[in-house]
Design an enzyme around this catalytic site. Structure first.
Site, PDB file in Angstrom:
ATOM      1  N   GLU A  95      40.202  96.569  88.363  1.00 52.47           N
ATOM      2  CA  GLU A  95      40.425  96.687  89.684  1.00 52.47           C
ATOM      3  C   GLU A  95      42.100  96.332  89.614  1.00 52.47           C
ATOM      4  O   GLU A  95      42.843  96.438  89.853  1.00 52.47           O
ATOM      5  CB  GLU A  95      40.470  95.671  90.498  1.00 52.47           C
ATOM      6  N   GLU A 147      29.729  95.390  90.559  1.00 60.52           N
ATOM      7  CA  GLU A 147      29.657  93.661  91.388  1.00 60.52           C
ATOM      8  C   GLU A 147      28.102  93.805  91.834  1.00 60.52           C
ATOM      9  O   GLU A 147      26.547  93.156  91.912  1.00 60.52           O
ATOM     10  CB  GLU A 147      30.844  93.380  92.163  1.00 60.52           C
ATOM     11  N   GLY A 155      33.101  97.191  92.659  1.00 59.01           N
ATOM     12  CA  GLY A 155      31.921  97.130  92.846  1.00 59.01           C
ATOM     13  C   GLY A 155      30.587  97.320  92.919  1.00 59.01           C
ATOM     14  O   GLY A 155      29.818  96.582  93.700  1.00 59.01           O
TER      15      GLY A 155
END
Length: 208
Positions: free
Chosen positions: A125, A105, A102
């Protein structure tokens, strides 16, 4: 403003600093703090651009594993990414250390990305048996070669920022004052946007 997402304005640039040790995990409080800071920056006419920065060791390591068994509160990371997409002002990620999952991201949701030497980015992930859940599977292949994006997503491998710069994922590798260099990048983006707004009417008129 949140303790885990401090906010300051420097030379017309809002600097949002993530401070959620040890890895700047994107837990409930940090996501909410980021959302509040983005809203504040976008609403302030004195702010011309925004920088998001973490620590020298971690921009962000992604989801906060300390909250995996706790209730997840809004906003979720996709909501933060949507807010980034809606920003009317240039948004720069200043990456130090690692931007993973994240965290990457979040950086992908910015218009520009600068990084300290020897930093690394990745989407690990898959090592937890899951896939990136906040746009990484869409945004990353739009920037770097498809085969490399698939490799990173399916192996969880990390990418040195020196290689990421070759792919266009990182705009600049910076030495020294990360906030200062990222602020300069944001100012330059503002200047470019102002110039484009000034010349576009003439371009449109000449082509009609």
């Amino acid at each position: 403003m949140s303790d885990v997402a401090s906010y300051a304005v420097r030379d017309g640039i809002a600097v949002i600093t993530m401070n959620n040790p040890p890895v700047n995990g994107l837990g409930n409080a940090l996501r909410a703090g980021l959302m509040d800071a983005l809203n504040k920056a976008d609403a302030d006419p004195a702010v011309k651009g925004v920088v998001i920065i973490g620590s020298t060791k971690f921009f962000s390591g992604g989801a906060d594993i300390r909250e995996f068994n706790q209730k997840r509160l809004p906003p979720d990371l996709p909501d933060v990414n949507d807010r980034q997409d809606a920003m009317k002002k240039p948004l720069v990620a200043a990456i130090g250390g690692f931007a993973l999952g994240g965290g990457l991201e979040l950086a992908l949701g910015c218009h520009y990305r600068v990084a300290a030497p020897k930093s690394q980015v990745g989407l690990p992930e898959v090592k937890l048996g899951i896939l990136p859940g906040s746009g990484g599977t869409q945004r990353l292949p739009r920037i770097i070669p498809m085969a490399e994006a698939v490799r990173l997503m399916t192996t969880g491998a990390m990418l040195p920022v020196e290689k990421a710069k070759e792919y266009g994922l990182i705009d600049e590798i910076i030495q020294g004052d990360a906030i200062g260099r990222a602020t300069k990048e944001a100012i330059q983006a503002v200047q470019a946007a102002v110039l484009m707004a000034a010349i576009m009417p003439a371009v449109i008129a000449s082509s009609s």
